[in-house]
Design a protein around this motif. Sequence first.
Motif, short mmCIF file in Angstrom:
data_model
loop_
_atom_site.label_atom_id
_atom_site.label_comp_id
_atom_site.label_asym_id
_atom_site.label_seq_id
_atom_site.Cartn_x
_atom_site.Cartn_y
_atom_site.Cartn_z
N ILE A 252 0.83 -1.20 0.00
CA ILE A 252 0.00 0.00 0.00
C ILE A 252 0.87 1.25 0.00
CG2 ILE A 252 -1.66 1.36 1.34
CD1 ILE A 252 -2.86 -1.28 2.31
N SER A 253 1.92 1.27 0.84
CA SER A 253 2.76 2.46 0.90
C SER A 253 3.50 2.70 -0.42
CB SER A 253 3.76 2.36 2.06
OG SER A 253 4.64 1.28 1.89
N TYR B 257 -8.32 3.96 12.39
CA TYR B 257 -6.87 3.85 12.58
C TYR B 257 -6.09 3.81 11.26
CZ TYR B 257 -2.33 2.38 14.18
OH TYR B 257 -0.97 2.30 14.40
N GLY B 258 -6.35 2.82 10.44
CA GLY B 258 -5.59 2.69 9.19
C GLY B 258 -5.81 3.86 8.26
N GLU B 259 -7.05 4.34 8.20
CA GLU B 259 -7.34 5.48 7.34
C GLU B 259 -6.66 6.75 7.86
OE1 GLU B 259 -11.51 5.88 6.65
OE2 GLU B 259 -11.67 3.90 5.69
N GLY B 260 -6.61 6.88 9.18
CA GLY B 260 -5.94 8.04 9.76
C GLY B 260 -4.46 8.07 9.42
N LEU B 261 -3.82 6.93 9.42
CA LEU B 261 -2.41 6.86 9.05
C LEU B 261 -2.21 7.28 7.59
CD1 LEU B 261 -1.29 3.50 10.71
CD2 LEU B 261 -0.62 5.81 11.42
N ALA B 262 -3.09 6.80 6.71
CA ALA B 262 -2.97 7.16 5.30
C ALA B 262 -3.19 8.65 5.08
CB ALA B 262 -3.96 6.35 4.47
N GLU C 66 9.64 6.49 7.16
CA GLU C 66 9.65 5.10 6.70
C GLU C 66 8.90 4.19 7.68
OE1 GLU C 66 13.80 4.31 6.30
OE2 GLU C 66 14.02 5.67 4.58
N ARG C 67 8.99 4.48 8.96
CA ARG C 67 8.27 3.68 9.94
C ARG C 67 6.77 3.84 9.76
NH1 ARG C 67 6.71 -0.64 11.93
NH2 ARG C 67 5.91 -0.60 14.06
N VAL C 68 6.30 5.06 9.48
CA VAL C 68 4.87 5.26 9.25
C VAL C 68 4.42 4.49 8.02
CG1 VAL C 68 3.09 6.96 8.74
CG2 VAL C 68 4.81 7.47 10.47
N ALA C 69 5.26 4.45 6.98
CA ALA C 69 4.92 3.67 5.80
C ALA C 69 4.70 2.20 6.17
CB ALA C 69 6.02 3.80 4.75
N ARG C 70 5.58 1.65 7.00
CA ARG C 70 5.42 0.25 7.42
C ARG C 70 4.16 0.08 8.27
NH1 ARG C 70 10.99 0.93 8.31
NH2 ARG C 70 10.72 0.97 10.57
N MET C 71 3.87 1.07 9.09
CA MET C 71 2.68 0.99 9.93
C MET C 71 1.41 0.98 9.06
SD MET C 71 4.00 3.60 12.90
CE MET C 71 2.39 3.83 13.68
N ILE C 72 1.41 1.77 8.00
CA ILE C 72 0.26 1.76 7.08
C ILE C 72 0.09 0.36 6.49
CG2 ILE C 72 -0.63 2.62 4.87
CD1 ILE C 72 0.76 5.31 5.56
N ASP C 73 1.19 -0.22 6.03
CA ASP C 73 1.11 -1.56 5.44
C ASP C 73 0.63 -2.58 6.46
OD1 ASP C 73 2.04 -0.56 3.01
OD2 ASP C 73 4.14 -1.02 3.48
N GLU C 74 1.08 -2.47 7.70
CA GLU C 74 0.67 -3.40 8.75
C GLU C 74 -0.79 -3.19 9.15
OE1 GLU C 74 3.63 -2.68 11.71
OE2 GLU C 74 5.24 -3.46 10.44
N ALA C 75 -1.24 -1.93 9.13
CA ALA C 75 -2.65 -1.65 9.46
C ALA C 75 -3.58 -2.15 8.36
CB ALA C 75 -2.85 -0.16 9.69
N ASP C 76 -3.08 -2.18 7.13
CA ASP C 76 -3.79 -2.75 5.98
C ASP C 76 -5.18 -2.13 5.75
OD1 ASP C 76 -3.91 -4.41 3.76
OD2 ASP C 76 -4.89 -6.02 4.87
N PRO C 77 -5.24 -0.79 5.59
CA PRO C 77 -6.54 -0.19 5.24
C PRO C 77 -6.94 -0.59 3.83
CG PRO C 77 -4.80 1.44 5.04
CD PRO C 77 -4.16 0.22 5.64
N ALA C 78 -8.20 -0.40 3.49
CA ALA C 78 -8.65 -0.69 2.13
C ALA C 78 -7.82 0.16 1.16
CB ALA C 78 -10.13 -0.36 1.98
N PRO C 79 -7.17 -0.47 0.17
CA PRO C 79 -6.24 0.28 -0.68
C PRO C 79 -6.87 1.49 -1.38
CG PRO C 79 -5.89 -2.06 -0.96
CD PRO C 79 -7.11 -1.92 -0.11
N ALA C 80 -8.08 1.31 -1.90
CA ALA C 80 -8.71 2.42 -2.61
C ALA C 80 -9.00 3.58 -1.65
CB ALA C 80 -10.00 1.96 -3.28
N ARG C 81 -9.42 3.26 -0.44
CA ARG C 81 -9.70 4.29 0.54
C ARG C 81 -8.41 4.98 0.99
NH1 ARG C 81 -12.74 8.30 2.10
NH2 ARG C 81 -12.96 8.49 4.37
#
Length: 201
Positions: free
Chosen positions: A3-4, A119-124, A167-182
Motif C-alpha cells: 500500500i505504501s 486507525y488505518g485510514e488516519g495513518l494514510a 519510513e516507519r509510518v509507511a510500514r505501519m500503514i502496510d501493517e494496518a492494511d486499510p482498504a487500498p482504494a480508501r
Amino acid sequence: MSISDKLHAVGRPLLQDQLAHPTVAGIGRGDLPEQAFRSWLEQDYLFLLDYVRVFARLAWQAPDGHLGDLVDLAHTTYHDELSLHRSMSAGFGADLEGAVKGPACAAYTRFLLESAASYGEGLAALYPCMWGYSSLGRILAENPPAEPRYRAWVDTYADPGFAALTERVARMIDEADPAPARAEALFREGMAHELAFWDVP
C-alpha cells in the motif's frame, strides 16, 4: 506492491507540484519574502499542534506494536518541530501565540482529525505531511539555500532521523492494511491539502 509503495507512486507527481510552488521554490532558493515565511510559520505552528492531537487519537486505537511509534511521533512533533518554529519565530517577527488559523489550515486539520477516527485510514491521511516534507527536505538539500534561516528549515526535514520516522509510518500503514482504494483517496486528499497549505494567507 505494498500500500505504501502505491501511495509513493501516486505522490511523486503531486510532489512536483509542491516543488514548483512559489513558497517552496523561494525557500529552496533562500529568497522567499520574510512576510510569506512568517505567515507560513504561524499557520504551520497551529497545524502542528493539531497534528500532535492526531497522533494521540491514533495512539488510543493503535495495536501494541504501533503504540510506541505514535507516542514517539507525537513527542518529536511537539518538542522538535514546534521548537524549530519557536526558534525561528523571532527572526521573522512571527506571533505564534496570537496566530489564527487561515482557511487552508482549518480545512487540513479538520480533515486529519476526522480521518483519525479510523486507525488505518488516519495513518494514510497523515502520511502526505511526513512523506512530503521528508521528500522536499531531501530534494532541496541537494542544492541548499545559502540563507541560514532557510537552510535550517531544509536541514530539519532532510535529517535522516526524520526520514526514518517517515519510513516507519509507511510500514505501519502496510501493517494496518486499510482498504487500498480508501487509503489512496485519503492520501490524495492529504496531498491536495499540503499543496493548498503553501498558499500562505
